[in-house]
Design a protein around this motif. Structure first.
Motif, mmCIF file in Angstrom:
data_model
loop_
_atom_site.group_PDB
_atom_site.id
_atom_site.type_symbol
_atom_site.label_atom_id
_atom_site.label_comp_id
_atom_site.label_asym_id
_atom_site.label_seq_id
_atom_site.Cartn_x
_atom_site.Cartn_y
_atom_site.Cartn_z
ATOM 1 N N GLY A 9 -1.861 1.479 -5.822
ATOM 2 C CA GLY A 9 -1.778 2.942 -5.767
ATOM 3 C C GLY A 9 -0.538 3.422 -5.073
ATOM 4 N N GLY A 10 0.337 2.545 -4.599
ATOM 5 C CA GLY A 10 1.494 2.968 -3.838
ATOM 6 C C GLY A 10 2.742 3.078 -4.681
ATOM 7 N N ASN A 11 3.600 4.046 -4.334
ATOM 8 C CA ASN A 11 4.916 4.216 -4.918
ATOM 9 C C ASN A 11 4.895 4.235 -6.438
ATOM 10 O OD1 ASN A 11 5.482 3.982 -2.275
ATOM 11 N ND2 ASN A 11 7.045 2.412 -2.467
ATOM 12 N N CYS A 28 6.711 11.389 3.606
ATOM 13 C CA CYS A 28 6.711 10.716 2.301
ATOM 14 C C CYS A 28 5.296 10.309 1.902
ATOM 15 C CB CYS A 28 7.555 9.445 2.330
ATOM 16 S SG CYS A 28 9.253 9.608 2.882
ATOM 17 N N GLN A 29 4.971 10.479 0.658
ATOM 18 C CA GLN A 29 3.762 9.850 0.126
ATOM 19 C C GLN A 29 4.059 8.398 -0.213
ATOM 20 O OE1 GLN A 29 1.625 12.033 -2.839
ATOM 21 N NE2 GLN A 29 0.519 10.259 -3.578
ATOM 22 N N THR A 30 5.217 8.165 -0.844
ATOM 23 C CA THR A 30 5.694 6.818 -1.118
ATOM 24 C C THR A 30 7.185 6.778 -0.827
ATOM 25 O OG1 THR A 30 6.084 7.366 -3.448
ATOM 26 C CG2 THR A 30 3.961 6.352 -2.903
ATOM 27 N N PRO A 46 0.828 -1.217 0.000
ATOM 28 C CA PRO A 46 0.000 0.000 0.000
ATOM 29 C C PRO A 46 0.859 1.263 0.000
ATOM 30 C CG PRO A 46 -0.637 -1.527 1.762
ATOM 31 C CD PRO A 46 0.683 -1.985 1.249
ATOM 32 N N GLU A 47 0.251 2.339 -0.447
ATOM 33 C CA GLU A 47 0.928 3.630 -0.412
ATOM 34 C C GLU A 47 1.280 3.986 1.025
ATOM 35 O OE1 GLU A 47 -0.227 7.040 -3.090
ATOM 36 O OE2 GLU A 47 -0.936 7.808 -1.162
#
Length: 303
Positions: free
Chosen positions: A154-156, A93-95, A74-75
């Motif tokens: 949806g992550g990284n 961080c978002q990712t 996950p993100e």
């Protein structure tokens, strides 16, 4: 004594079989969630099945993921090296990609990319960025081999195209809500760019606010060097003098000087090349003149 009842097989057992957990109120072994290989409660996984191999034990940022198994990363999480355990990215961080939580790939809003180590292209202002396909911008892109880092839900995978950053997409960076000393904010591309090496701090590329120790002399307003305003230098520039660590213009008649008046020249400019001593007994101080006064012969001329 066999105190647990295996609710699946209707038997008494010393411990609950794999894929079940002890329900404390009923003393029955009840099935885990389909996500779990083993669990301590219905949805509290201890280990994961191959279909959802990634395990999050504790998340301080996203506690809703505690004790869960995930098919994709996950993100906001990264894979701990040599395992299928996931850990929180840093809160800025978002990712992120790891191995450190501060190894961000993209930043949350109101945070800016910052690369602590300046590299050859670390301060590129290339607004075209780098063309990246979907997989190359995903630090955990989907692989057939389970042992590889999987793609994320949806992550990284946030694309940094057209962000003014020419680095390869997976070079990790920090995310800062304020650019550190020695860098300035490129607001258009949301990157903290490194200042020139002459600056200790700066407001933009080539515009110093304070000077580095190797370039201690600061030039601000200058009629002699208008293109070098707000720059730092390792030595006093010709036509200027140092007042503490600030460079100021000599008087216009001076080529070099010790201070700012027309009596502080140490060499004369070509417009008034002749040194005229104020006192016949001493060569200094002197004024700079276009020609020698009556009664004086030309002894020397600065060029």
């Amino acid at each position: 004594l066999k105190s647990e009842i295996d609710a699946v097989h209707g038997e008494c057992t010393d411990e609950c079989p794999a894929g079940t957990y002890l329900h404390s109120e009923s003393s029955h072994c009840r099935p885990c969630s389909d996500d779990c290989l083993a669990c301590s409660d219905f949805a509290a996984c201890i280990s994961c099945k191959d279909t959802k191999p990634y395990f999050i034990e504790i998340s301080t940022i996203k506690p809703q993921y505690n004790h869960t198994c995930q098919e994709k990363i996950p993100e906001g999480f990264y894979q701990v090296q040599d395992s299928f355990e996931l850990s929180d990215c840093h809160s800025s961080c978002q990712t992120c990609i790891g191995p450190e939580k501060t190894d961000c790939v993209s930043c949350l809003d109101e945070h800016y990319k910052y690369y602590p180590e300046k590299t050859e292209d670390s301060d590129s202002n290339d607004t075209d960025g780098v063309e990246k396909d979907e997989d190359s911008s995903n630090p955990n892109s989907d692989k057939d081999d389970k042992d590889s880092k999987s793609d994320q839900d949806g992550g990284n995978s946030k694309s940094d195209k057209d962000d003014g950053d020419s680095r390869p997409p997976l070079i990790p960076h920090q995310c800062e809500n304020k650019c550190p000393d020695g860098s300035f904010l490129d607001a258009t591309h949301k990157i903290c760019q490194h200042c020139d090496e002459m600056c200790a701090t700066c407001s933009e590329a080539g515009t110093c606010v304070a000077c580095s120790t190797l370039h201690p002399y600061f030039l601000s307003d200058s009629r002699r060097y208008p293109a070098k305003e707000n720059t730092c230098h390792s030595e006093v520039l010709g036509g200027t003098y140092a007042q503490e660590s600030k460079l100021l213009d000599c008087d216009h008649v001076c080529k070099t000087c010790s201070a700012g008046s027309d009596l502080d020249c140490t060499r004369c400019a070509t417009a008034k090349p002749y040194e005229q001593a104020l006192d016949d007994t001493s060569p200094s101080p002197f004024t700079c003149e276009e020609e020698c006064k009556v009664g004086y012969a030309t002894a020397s001329k600065n060029s």
